[in-house]
Design a protein around this motif. Sequence first.
Motif, mmCIF file in Angstrom:
data_model
loop_
_atom_site.group_PDB
_atom_site.id
_atom_site.type_symbol
_atom_site.label_atom_id
_atom_site.label_comp_id
_atom_site.label_asym_id
_atom_site.label_seq_id
_atom_site.Cartn_x
_atom_site.Cartn_y
_atom_site.Cartn_z
ATOM 1 N N ARG A 71 1.990 7.884 -25.043
ATOM 2 C CA ARG A 71 3.437 8.104 -24.942
ATOM 3 C C ARG A 71 3.801 8.569 -23.533
ATOM 4 O O ARG A 71 4.766 8.117 -22.942
ATOM 5 C CB ARG A 71 3.871 9.144 -25.985
ATOM 6 C CG ARG A 71 5.335 9.494 -25.917
ATOM 7 C CD ARG A 71 6.150 8.339 -26.490
ATOM 8 N NE ARG A 71 7.553 8.688 -26.488
ATOM 9 C CZ ARG A 71 8.466 8.021 -25.765
ATOM 10 N NH1 ARG A 71 8.125 7.002 -25.022
ATOM 11 N NH2 ARG A 71 9.711 8.375 -25.812
ATOM 12 N N ALA A 122 6.122 6.200 -20.990
ATOM 13 C CA ALA A 122 7.529 6.606 -20.858
ATOM 14 C C ALA A 122 8.106 6.103 -19.536
ATOM 15 O O ALA A 122 7.411 6.043 -18.528
ATOM 16 C CB ALA A 122 7.647 8.119 -20.934
ATOM 17 N N GLY A 172 10.123 8.810 -33.677
ATOM 18 C CA GLY A 172 9.531 8.928 -32.355
ATOM 19 C C GLY A 172 8.670 10.171 -32.193
ATOM 20 O O GLY A 172 8.412 10.911 -33.136
#
Length: 171
Positions: free
Chosen positions: A30, A34, A94
């Motif tokens: 993640r 990003a 998320g």
Amino acid sequence: MTEREPVAELDPRYSDRGARATPWQVARDRLAGAELYWLSTVRPDGRPHVTPLIAVWVDGALHFCTGAGERKAANLAGNPHCVLTAGANALREGLDVVVEGEAVRLVEVAALRPVAEAYERKYGSEWHFEVREGGFRGKEGDDLVFRVEPVTAFGFAKGEYGQTRWRFERG
């Protein structure tokens, strides 16, 4: 450089029944993927400062750059402790990840080159930097480059809520 594997702990006070700790690999992916991050620093008078920026994950750490005259550079010169956050602006889905660490300035070409290459791979040729001793030279001028290796990180899984803390042993 080998990335450190942290100790993961689920905090049941802030997690749904049956939730499990998020694996570090999921959080690391993640962070690496990003597009936008939020950097929190502390001003000389103790007030917080938060700003969005772009960053890259290289060799077990987040890296970002900033102009020498910018507020975040001045804040880090006085207090290198900072927080970088990445996540989704959604309440029920998320994973948000918060990384606490110390911003260490990179100055050697050998350390800067892979970071510059990672920026261009991730964000495209618009983010091409000339690597020089001391930092990057970009379209807007010279930039300082910082590395933030996680000391502690937190993951906030949404949907099935779970709060994970990862503690990294000092190497």
